[in-house]
Design a protein around this motif. Structure first.
Motif, PDB file in Angstrom:
ATOM      1  N   LYS B  48       0.819  -1.208   0.000  1.00 18.89           N
ATOM      2  CA  LYS B  48       0.000   0.000   0.000  1.00 18.89           C
ATOM      3  C   LYS B  48       0.852   1.256   0.000  1.00 18.89           C
ATOM      4  CE  LYS B  48      -1.887  -1.259   3.921  1.00 18.89           C
ATOM      5  NZ  LYS B  48      -1.159  -2.468   4.266  1.00 18.89           N
ATOM      6  N   SER B  49       1.773   1.331   0.960  1.00 14.45           N
ATOM      7  CA  SER B  49       2.595   2.538   1.056  1.00 14.45           C
ATOM      8  C   SER B  49       3.488   2.697  -0.175  1.00 14.45           C
ATOM      9  CB  SER B  49       3.470   2.488   2.302  1.00 14.45           C
ATOM     10  OG  SER B  49       2.667   2.372   3.441  1.00 14.45           O
ATOM     11  N   THR B  50       3.968   1.574  -0.691  1.00 16.24           N
ATOM     12  CA  THR B  50       4.816   1.650  -1.877  1.00 16.24           C
ATOM     13  C   THR B  50       4.049   2.269  -3.035  1.00 16.24           C
ATOM     14  OG1 THR B  50       5.928  -0.346  -1.128  1.00 16.24           O
ATOM     15  CG2 THR B  50       6.265   0.293  -3.411  1.00 16.24           C
ATOM     16  N   TYR B  90       2.353  10.860   4.781  1.00 21.37           N
ATOM     17  CA  TYR B  90       3.073   9.599   4.793  1.00 21.37           C
ATOM     18  C   TYR B  90       2.788   8.844   6.076  1.00 21.37           C
ATOM     19  CZ  TYR B  90       5.627  11.516   0.856  1.00 21.37           C
ATOM     20  OH  TYR B  90       5.954  12.045  -0.348  1.00 21.37           O
ATOM     21  N   GLN B  91       3.000   7.527   5.990  1.00 21.60           N
ATOM     22  CA  GLN B  91       2.744   6.675   7.142  1.00 21.60           C
ATOM     23  C   GLN B  91       3.682   7.026   8.288  1.00 21.60           C
ATOM     24  OE1 GLN B  91       3.213   2.548   6.240  1.00 21.60           O
ATOM     25  NE2 GLN B  91       2.220   1.890   8.104  1.00 21.60           N
ATOM     26  N   GLU B  92       4.961   7.158   7.971  1.00 21.81           N
ATOM     27  CA  GLU B  92       5.913   7.570   8.998  1.00 21.81           C
ATOM     28  C   GLU B  92       5.839   9.087   9.042  1.00 21.81           C
ATOM     29  OE1 GLU B  92       7.179   5.313  10.760  1.00 21.81           O
ATOM     30  OE2 GLU B  92       6.503   3.705   9.452  1.00 21.81           O
ATOM     31  N   MET B 166      -3.971   9.591   2.417  1.00 27.28           N
ATOM     32  CA  MET B 166      -3.705   9.499   3.855  1.00 27.28           C
ATOM     33  C   MET B 166      -3.290   8.082   4.173  1.00 27.28           C
ATOM     34  SD  MET B 166      -6.802  11.718   5.428  1.00 27.28           S
ATOM     35  CE  MET B 166      -7.135  13.382   4.874  1.00 27.28           C
ATOM     36  N   ASP B 167      -2.024   7.897   4.477  1.00 29.98           N
ATOM     37  CA  ASP B 167      -1.507   6.564   4.756  1.00 29.98           C
ATOM     38  C   ASP B 167      -1.521   6.341   6.269  1.00 29.98           C
ATOM     39  OD1 ASP B 167      -0.334   4.112   4.660  1.00 29.98           O
ATOM     40  OD2 ASP B 167       1.410   4.720   3.493  1.00 29.98           O
ATOM     41  N   GLU B 168      -2.500   5.636   6.748  1.00 26.48           N
ATOM     42  CA  GLU B 168      -2.703   5.371   8.174  1.00 26.48           C
ATOM     43  C   GLU B 168      -2.627   6.643   9.029  1.00 26.48           C
ATOM     44  OE1 GLU B 168      -0.863   1.909   9.804  1.00 26.48           O
ATOM     45  OE2 GLU B 168      -0.675   0.994   7.837  1.00 26.48           O
ATOM     46  N   PRO B 169      -3.481   7.630   8.720  1.00 30.34           N
ATOM     47  CA  PRO B 169      -3.415   8.888   9.469  1.00 30.34           C
ATOM     48  C   PRO B 169      -3.917   8.712  10.886  1.00 30.34           C
ATOM     49  CG  PRO B 169      -5.332   8.893   8.068  1.00 30.34           C
ATOM     50  CD  PRO B 169      -4.581   7.632   7.742  1.00 30.34           C
ATOM     51  N   SER B 397       7.873  -2.712   5.762  1.00 25.40           N
ATOM     52  CA  SER B 397       6.655  -1.906   5.837  1.00 25.40           C
ATOM     53  C   SER B 397       6.407  -1.557   7.304  1.00 25.40           C
ATOM     54  CB  SER B 397       5.484  -2.692   5.278  1.00 25.40           C
ATOM     55  OG  SER B 397       5.064  -3.650   6.211  1.00 25.40           O
ATOM     56  N   GLY B 398       5.596  -0.514   7.508  1.00 21.21           N
ATOM     57  CA  GLY B 398       5.399   0.009   8.860  1.00 21.21           C
ATOM     58  C   GLY B 398       4.988  -1.048   9.872  1.00 21.21           C
ATOM     59  N   GLY B 399       4.009  -1.857   9.505  1.00 18.82           N
ATOM     60  CA  GLY B 399       3.512  -2.852  10.434  1.00 18.82           C
ATOM     61  C   GLY B 399       4.563  -3.907  10.753  1.00 18.82           C
TER      62      GLY B 399
HETATM   63 MG   LIG Z   1       2.436   1.147   4.893  1.00 22.79          MG
END
Ligand SMILES: [Mg+2]
Ligand SMILES: Nc1ncnc2c1ncn2[C@@H]1O[C@H](COP(=O)(O)OP(=O)(O)OP(=O)(O)O)[C@@H](O)[C@H]1O
Lengths: 320, 499
Positions: B48-50, B90-92, B166-169, B397-399
């Protein structure tokens, strides 16, 4: 502003600016010494002899705020001074100075290319560049001082306007210019962003490469300007002047409160940081401290200021 | 703005992207309609983020086309995408810590804002519009995670964008801030702005998304109207198997007192005392800023707090720093994984083995093979998706990064495990695994202190809930007996309660 607000902002200055405390301590201490430290002549002289370091520091500050540093300024300083003096013989003074200053810009450009574009380590690259330039300076002069033959050139670094030395005036102009650049322009704010977090700046659409590159060019330019002024002041060009300069200036910038990690600090802070050194020299000379002790004392002051700085920051973090 | 029902603003066609060792995206195609909220869900590492970073020009795609607002785009820098009307959160978190809130919102646009005054004035307006009270002159490093998140949202709004990603806002927003975000999203929708919304919280997806795409392993599995999905179906599509319950049955093995904490006092906490029992999961609830994180940081010795007493199994224990805490059997998952959790350039195995170095060193020498075993064991136990255990954590990835921190402490088999937002950014399937691990810990005599901004998580996992309001404990509840309203009332400081 009421008393409390003034008090807390004073507190902020004091805790944030160790260099300021050091200066204050020296100023107060000298009240009790029986020297003519407090004469207008001496104070101006002190400023005059620090001016060149200050001009260097303004340029270096831009690279340090952007998360870099520049140790090649010593090399640029001597080479550009020699270039100016050598060219004086064959062309008008203005042109000679212009070429010498442009030389600094070119070196800065190359530094920027290597550090920013090619993503190399600024500390090592600029150190190497400084060595290279020192070698060039020795080659150019065969390691002998080159005297200047043009009295007009000498007047730049030694004249004054209404009693204020030219060097101080030039330094003040540089200060104003750099301060404005860092504080009130997009370029300056972008430098802070880049130094604060390179990736965030990149993701926020800042042209990081160009901005940081320009900082190196400006730093080289200011170093070359300082070199021209120095050789004018001494009326000679020599390869030996710049030996410790780069370290002293970078150190002064950090002592002033501009962080080597980038993103924090500014022109006034750097000015204070270098003034500490300038004033320390002056004070120690006034008090007739022998030169070995002078070096030791300088070392102590540097360590003490940086340590105090980290100490209060740590305290603050724990309080939060 | 008048919106047509089926006008496509963004069309992604057959986009692929590989990283060394992973095919992150494989022929992905998604169409986003103008004025809709397009949800994207999928496992950790699904890509997703990619995909979003390709849209914004951070990464370059290997193949495929992207058409945005009628034009084919080949963004090579984030700057270009912002100019074309595509903003991204961004997620981060992406803020410069050393600069003020206002400057961060308008980063790189100092001239446009006509200097510092304009910057702060405009920033104030924006923050007010999303009901965020943070001062614009405050340094970002002084903000809490959720405040930072709101500043990020303000930053994305500040561009006159046609599409906001919005990536995991919401991964660190509290429920009120979440309400605010929903309001904002609905406002944007009315203005004809499209939103791509990525989240692992399915409630949110069902609350305000119009269309949902499910991704798995670099593929788009399905794109449908929200109403055409059931929750079960969505989960099954995401993880590729059925999950009956999102929470395992609550462990019921509470024993004697394991730890007593007496009067923690800081300038934010007031005379806090509580006990923790063996085999118990103790949930801490409260608003952001209530002091939950401060409590656990004080316990773990991460902040220097003096004067409180801690008794573990009746024995007074002094914890001066995190090392003492570790030796006393504590484990700690911090709130901010990027700042306090991981060393991003280090490998997955180094990050995982970090807290158990003693296990694989003899006389001060590291035994690399043992370190590797530890890494491999936890990667397997938590199903961390990574090409190898040698990969830098930054590239996960973040998770999956979050799982590495969980794995680090699992390896030390902690007796008292402090978890500050342990499932932040973790997908439904992996959450279940983590809940099972939590169960495993408490069933073996350990205890867990759980902080989470996800209400259902706290309510479903805890044996006991303490509500914290402005640095004081305002209530103690059994989540199986008390009603949500009662608990929330105490957490909001409205009523005191005890069950
Ligand atoms: Mg992500
Ligand atoms: N810079 C990188 N270098 C190498 N591999 C990467 C990089 N960025 C992402 N990956 C890999 O690409 C895959 C997709 O990652 P991505 O971040 O897009 O997942 P995600 O769907 O956003 O997951 P999450 O829900 O955990 O945020 C992962 O396997 C990840 O390890």
């Amino acid at each position: 502003m009421n008393g409390k607000a003034i008090g807390s902002s004073l507190y902020a200055i004091v805790t944030k600016q160790k260099a300021f405390i050091a200066i204050l301590v020296m100023l107060i201490g000298m009240l009790f010494s029986h020297t003519n430290f407090y004469s207008a002549y001496n104070l101006l002289d002190m400023l005059n002899s620090t001016s060149i370091l200050l001009i260097l520091a303004f340029g270096v500050t831009m690279t340090v705020v952007a998360g870099g540093c520049d140790l090649s300024i010593g090399g640029i300083l001597v080479v550009s001074g020699i270039i100016a003096i050598k060219l004086l013989d064959v062309m008008p003074m203005g042109l000679a100075i212009l070429i010498a200053v442009l030389f600094g810009a070119v070196v800065g450009f190359v530094n920027g290319f290597l550090v920013v574009h090619q993503r190399t380590e600024p500390f090592i690259i600029t150190l190497g560049m400084g060595l290279l330039l020192t070698g060039v300076a020795q080659q150019l002069t065969d390691a002998h001082p080159v005297p200047a033959k043009n009295p007009a050139f000498m007047m730049i670094g030694n004249g004054d306007i209404l009693g204020v030395p030219n060097l101080v005036l030039i330094m003040a102009v540089c200060f104003g210019l750099c301060f404005w650049l860092m504080r009130y322009t997009q370029f300056g704010r972008n430098l802070y962003a880049i130094g604060g977090d390179y990736e965030v700046a990149l993701y926020s659409g800042i042209n990081v490469v160009r901005t940081k590159w320009i900082a190196f060019v400006l730093c080289g330019t200011s170093a070359a300007l300082a070199g021209v002024l120095l050789s004018s002041k001494l009326n000679t060009g020599s390869s030996i002047y710049g030996e410790m300069t780069a370290l002293v200036v970078n150190c002064g910038v950090v002592v002033g409160g501009t962080s080597f990690a980038g993103g924090i600090g500014g022109i006034p802070q750097s000015a204070l940081g270098l003034l500490v050194f300038g004033m320390l020299d002056n004070v120690m000379n006034m008090l007739c401290i022998t030169s070995y002790y002078q070096v030791m004392l300088k070392g102590i002051v540097i360590v003490a200021i940086i340590w105090l700085d980290c100490f209060t920051q740590k305290r603050k973090r724990e309080f939060v | 703005m008048k919106t047509e029902g089926s006008e496509v603003i963004l069309s992604i066609n057959n986009v692929s992207k590989s990283f060394p060792g992973v095919k992150a995206l494989d022929e992905v195609s998604i169409d986003v309609q103008r004025g809709t909220v397009h949800g994207i869900v999928g496992e950790n590492g699904a890509g997703k983020s990619t995909l979003m970073k390709i849209l914004s020009g951070v990464y370059q795609k290997d193949s495929g086309t992207v058409v945005f607002d009628g034009k084919q785009i080949e963004h090579t820098t984030p700057y270009q995408s912002m100019q074309s009307g595509l903003a991204i959160i961004y997620q981060e978190l992406n803020l410069v810590n050393t600069m003020s809130v206002g400057e961060n919102i308008f980063l790189g646009r100092f001239r446009e804002m006509k200097g510092m005054k304009g910057t702060h004035a405009k920033a104030r307006e924006l923050l007010d519009s999303i009901a965020c009270k943070v001062s614009t002159t405050k340094l970002v490093s002084e903000l809490s995670v959720s405040e930072k998140q709101m500043v990020e949202i303000a930053k994305a709004l500040s561009f006159k964008s046609k599409l906001i990603i919005m990536d995991e806002p919401s991964s660190s927003l509290t429920s009120e801030e979440m309400c605010q975000l929903v309001k904002i999203i609905n406002q944007l929708k009315e203005q004809g702005i499209s939103i791509i919304y990525i989240s692992h919280k399915l409630d949110e997806i069902f609350e305000f998304c119009d269309i949902v795409s499910v991704m798995r392993d670099g593929h788009v599995i399905d794109t449908k109207e929200k109403s055409a999905f059931t929750r079960q179906e969505l989960i099954t599509k995401m993880v590729g198997r059925t999950i009956e319950n999102e929470y395992p049955p609550r462990p019921l093995c509470v024993g004697d007192t394991l730890m007593e904490v007496h009067s923690i006092n800081t300038h934010k906490l007031h005379d806090l005392s509580f006990t923790l029992n063996k085999g118990e999961i103790l949930g801490l609830m409260g608003l952001v800023g209530a002091g939950r994180t401060e409590i656990v940081r004080a316990l773990f010795g991460a902040d220097k707090v003096r004067g409180h007493r801690v008794l573990i199994e009746g024995k007074p224990t002094v914890i001066r720093n995190p090392k003492d805490a570790k030796d006393a059997g504590f484990g700690f998952i911090p709130e901010d994984r990027k700042l306090q959790g991981l060393i991003l350039p280090f490998s997955v195995e180094s990050n995982i083995s970090m807290a158990s170095i003693r296990k694989f060193s003899r006389l001060g020498f590291l035994r690399k093979s043992l370190e590797k075993d530890i890494g491999a064991r936890q990667v397997k136990a938590l199903a961390v998706k990574t090409p190898s255990t040698k990969t830098a954590v930054r590239n996960l990835s973040g998770g999956n990064q979050q799982k590495c921190i969980v794995g680090r402490w699992m390896e030390t088999s902690p007796r008292i495990f402090i978890m500050d937002e342990p499932t932040k950014g973790i997908d439904v399937g992996a959450k279940y695994e983590i809940y099972n691990l939590m169960k495993h810990i408490v069933e073996h005599g350990g205890a867990i202190i759980l902080i989470s901004s996800e209400l259902p998580e706290v309510l479903n996992m805890s044996n006991r809930v303490l509500t914290i309001f402005e640095g004081r404990i305002t209530g103690e509840f059994d989540p199986q007996k008390a009603s949500v309203n009662e608990i929330m009332g105490a957490a909001l400081g409205i009523v005191e309660g005890c069950v």
